[in-house]
Structure formats: C-alpha cells, structure tokens
Enzyme design. Sequence first.
Site, mmCIF file in Angstrom:
data_model
loop_
_atom_site.group_PDB
_atom_site.id
_atom_site.type_symbol
_atom_site.label_atom_id
_atom_site.label_comp_id
_atom_site.label_asym_id
_atom_site.label_seq_id
_atom_site.Cartn_x
_atom_site.Cartn_y
_atom_site.Cartn_z
ATOM 1 C CE1 TYR A 76 -1.399 -4.499 -8.532
ATOM 2 C CE2 TYR A 76 -0.733 -2.303 -7.846
ATOM 3 C CZ TYR A 76 -0.939 -3.629 -7.558
ATOM 4 O OH TYR A 76 -0.674 -4.109 -6.298
ATOM 5 C CD GLU A 130 2.042 -8.524 2.230
ATOM 6 O OE1 GLU A 130 2.610 -9.628 2.235
ATOM 7 O OE2 GLU A 130 0.820 -8.379 2.447
ATOM 8 N N PRO A 131 5.499 -4.328 -0.340
ATOM 9 C CG PRO A 131 7.474 -3.169 -0.799
ATOM 10 C CD PRO A 131 6.868 -4.154 0.165
ATOM 11 N N GLY A 132 4.065 -3.545 -3.505
ATOM 12 C CA GLY A 132 3.958 -3.887 -4.920
ATOM 13 C C GLY A 132 4.146 -2.617 -5.734
ATOM 14 N NE ARG A 133 -0.747 1.696 -6.479
ATOM 15 C CZ ARG A 133 -1.388 1.720 -7.650
ATOM 16 N NH1 ARG A 133 -0.893 2.397 -8.666
ATOM 17 N NH2 ARG A 133 -2.528 1.064 -7.793
ATOM 18 C CG ASP A 150 -2.851 1.954 -11.704
ATOM 19 O OD1 ASP A 150 -3.571 1.292 -10.935
ATOM 20 O OD2 ASP A 150 -1.982 2.740 -11.307
ATOM 21 C CB CYS A 193 -14.475 -1.298 -31.725
ATOM 22 S SG CYS A 193 -13.321 -1.366 -33.084
ATOM 23 C CG ASP A 194 -15.898 -1.051 -24.813
ATOM 24 O OD1 ASP A 194 -16.629 -0.063 -24.606
ATOM 25 O OD2 ASP A 194 -15.861 -2.043 -24.062
ATOM 26 N N GLY A 205 0.789 -1.231 0.000
ATOM 27 C CA GLY A 205 0.000 0.000 0.000
ATOM 28 C C GLY A 205 0.814 1.270 0.000
HETATM 29 C C1 LIG Z 1 -1.959 -6.180 -3.565
HETATM 30 C C2 LIG Z 1 -1.346 -6.539 -2.274
HETATM 31 C C3 LIG Z 1 -0.139 -5.952 -1.889
HETATM 32 C C4 LIG Z 1 0.555 -4.891 -2.689
HETATM 33 O O1 LIG Z 1 -0.177 -3.710 -2.681
HETATM 34 P P1 LIG Z 1 0.460 -2.379 -3.303
HETATM 35 O O2 LIG Z 1 -0.601 -1.362 -3.116
HETATM 36 O O3 LIG Z 1 0.734 -2.672 -4.728
HETATM 37 O O4 LIG Z 1 1.689 -2.087 -2.537
HETATM 38 C C5 LIG Z 1 0.428 -6.354 -0.688
HETATM 39 N N1 LIG Z 1 -0.170 -7.279 0.086
HETATM 40 C C6 LIG Z 1 -1.335 -7.862 -0.254
HETATM 41 C C7 LIG Z 1 -1.911 -8.871 0.660
HETATM 42 C C8 LIG Z 1 -1.971 -7.511 -1.436
HETATM 43 O O5 LIG Z 1 -3.126 -8.084 -1.778
#
Ligand SMILES: *Cc1c(COP(=O)(O)O)cnc(C)c1O
Length: 383
Positions: free
Chosen positions: A355, A253-256, A291, A325-326, A216
């Site tokens: 994303y 657990e960063p993703g974004r 996104d 075409c949507d 997050g």
């Molecule tokens: C999606 C997700 C993340 C990553 O979230 P970001 O907003 O991309 O950092 C981390 N933990 C869990 C459990 C998720 O579902």
Amino acid sequence: MQQIPPLWLSPETHLARSTPDHPILYFSPRVLHDVANRFQRGFPGLVTYAVKANPHPAVLSNLVAAGITGFDVASPAEMDAVRAASPDAVMHYNNPVRSEVEIAAGIAHGVASWSVDEPSELDKLADVPKSCEIAVRFALPVAGAAYDFGSKFGAEPDMAIELLKRVAAEGWTPALCFHPGTQCEDESAWVEYVHAAKRIIDAAGVKIARLNVGGGFAANRDGVAPDLEKVFAAIWVAVDAAFGDDKPGLICEPGRAMVSESFTLAARIKGIRKAGEVVFLNDGIYGGLVDIRDMGLPGRVEVVAADGTRRGADAQPRVVFGPTCDSLDRLPDGLPLPRDTQIGDYVLFPGLGAYSSAMSTQFNGYGLSDVATVIELSGQARP
Ligand SMILES: *Cc1c(COP(=O)(O)O)cnc(C)c1O
C-alpha cells in the site's frame, strides 16, 4: 536485447552513488522469496497473493518465480498485470461488486473463483461457466484488525446460507470466503470465522470445496516480526475442530504481510525549520507514505546522509510534512529523527512494500514511482 536493471548492494550504496532527488522504493527480491517460502511452508493450504497490496511487475514475477500460482484480483487491470507475469496463474476475483463489463473481462481472463455477497451480485454471474467456483463471502462483527472490511463487504450469516444453497443448486462449485481486515494481530478473528463457516454450511446443507480465510496477516510494524506460524497453527486447530475428517481445502490471500518487508522507502529531506522541529520530505501522504497516515508510525525509521553513512545522534521528535502544497500532507504522529539530521539526508522507512506505490498519487507533481533492486535491506526482520 532485454534490459536487465542493475542490482545494488543496498539502499545506502545506491543513495551515495546517485543522490536521487525523488523518493525511491528499494526492492529486495530475496526478502520477498523468503516470505513467500515462509507462507508456502507454513500455511496448510493454497497461498495466493492479494495483488492490490503491490501490483508492481517485479513483485508479481518474483512471486511466480517463488512458486506462487494463485492471485487474488479485484479489477480487470489487476487481471492483466497477473497475466503479464504468468500465462497460467490462477485468478480469484474477490471484489464482490462488479459491473457487467468487469464480469465479461473476468470470464475472458479465465477467472477460476468468484466471490459473492449479495443475491443481486449472484444474479449478475449467470454467464460464469459452471466449472468455476463461487465463494460466498460472509462477515462477522469481529474485532482484531487495524480496520474492518466487514463494514463494506460480506453477507451476514443468514444471507450467506441462502447464497450458498443457490450457488450449489445452480451448479457451480460452492465455497466460502471471508477477510478479517488488514493488519490483524489477533488470530482469534480467524478462529471465530472458521467456526461460523461451519455453522453456515451445516445450516445450508451444502458441502463446500474450499474455505478461503482471506488476508489480513500482520506485517512488522515496530521491529518485532509477527508470528505468522502461530496464526497458521490457530487456523489449522480451528479447522480441525470444526470439520474433523471432512475438511475443505484452505486458501489464504496475504497482501500486506507478503510484500511489506521486501521494500524500504527512501524520502529525502528538503527543508528543516524552527530549530529542527519541522521537517519537509519529498514524499508524503499523497505519495508512498499514505499507509503511515492510515496505520500509524512505523518503529524502524533511519536517517542516512547523502554519502550513505548513518546519522547516529539521539532522536528528536519532529513535525513532518510532505512535499505538496496541501496542509493535510503531514504525517499525523510526526517522526523522531536523529538530532544530527540535515537537509539533503534521506529518511529510510523499512517495511513499506504494501500500500505504498500502489496508492501513490501524482498530486502536485510529486509521488512515488521509482524502484531500485537491492541485494540487502537493513532493518528488516528475517523470517
Ligand atoms: C485487501 C484484501 C486482501 C489482502 O489484505 P492484506 O491485509 O493486505 O493481507 C485479501 N483479500 C481480500 C478480499 C482483500 O480485499
């Protein structure tokens, strides 16, 4: 012999030399390494990567090269992707709703930590080895994120207490986890969750090994780099206040925030209509720009001509459609683009590593699949 793909100086040099007619993501491993190092230096615990944000093999292998040893996975396919990048990466399986087949895959892949948010899901984990950690995922009704994951997953605190007791009684290593939602710009969300975690473990009378504070972390949306260190410090202050000398290990657990800055998306302008008011791109909300539909307009768009030179005129607001075409295939807020923008130019969207390709479809024969590696990305904020 192993194929080593070419390394381009910048998106502009690649566009000028190859004038691609499909959308492309430009990946700078250097930027990814910088961000991974920033998390590992600043976060007071184990940094894992949420694979769903971008599971590209080059992302996973570069994170391994940068020293990331743990990955948050949600499906057997993500486990396979992590294993392909590293034979000894540690996996945390944090999708709390699982089929029997998925659970068997997790056990076969040697998943080390499993999250759970419902008694019926804990029932399903009977075959998970007792050497594993089971982290009870809880949710609070807190604001702060761009959208709220608590409405889908996470036990309410009372249920979390009961689940934590059961995890300990049945012999797994107990832990707690939460995920405040994505693009969370207010560190008070983590602070509230940390204090709630302490109340849950006190009520359960269970000592937890680790507290996973989720992902997050905010990415750069408007050219201003988020102050990750301020969030790390707020988390540490809250953990210290709540737990004192009896702190659990921490995981994030960063993703974004881990991956977004290391990619710039280039989409080509296919058509311009109505005296420039309407622009058609070769990528849209069914492709790599999904996104933008969900998160709003990024602040750092640039336009380059087919020869790689930047368009510099003042900006004009545009209605922007994608290639399918949507009629839904439209950027909700449009985009301001320079007045001298022409058909055949490229729109560069920095900060689109998360994303984007992960969520791109092949709808109508379009979509984002090509990645080129570059040394430099302009427009991206250095840590
Ligand atoms: C999606 C997700 C993340 C990553 O979230 P970001 O907003 O991309 O950092 C981390 N933990 C869990 C459990 C998720 O579902």
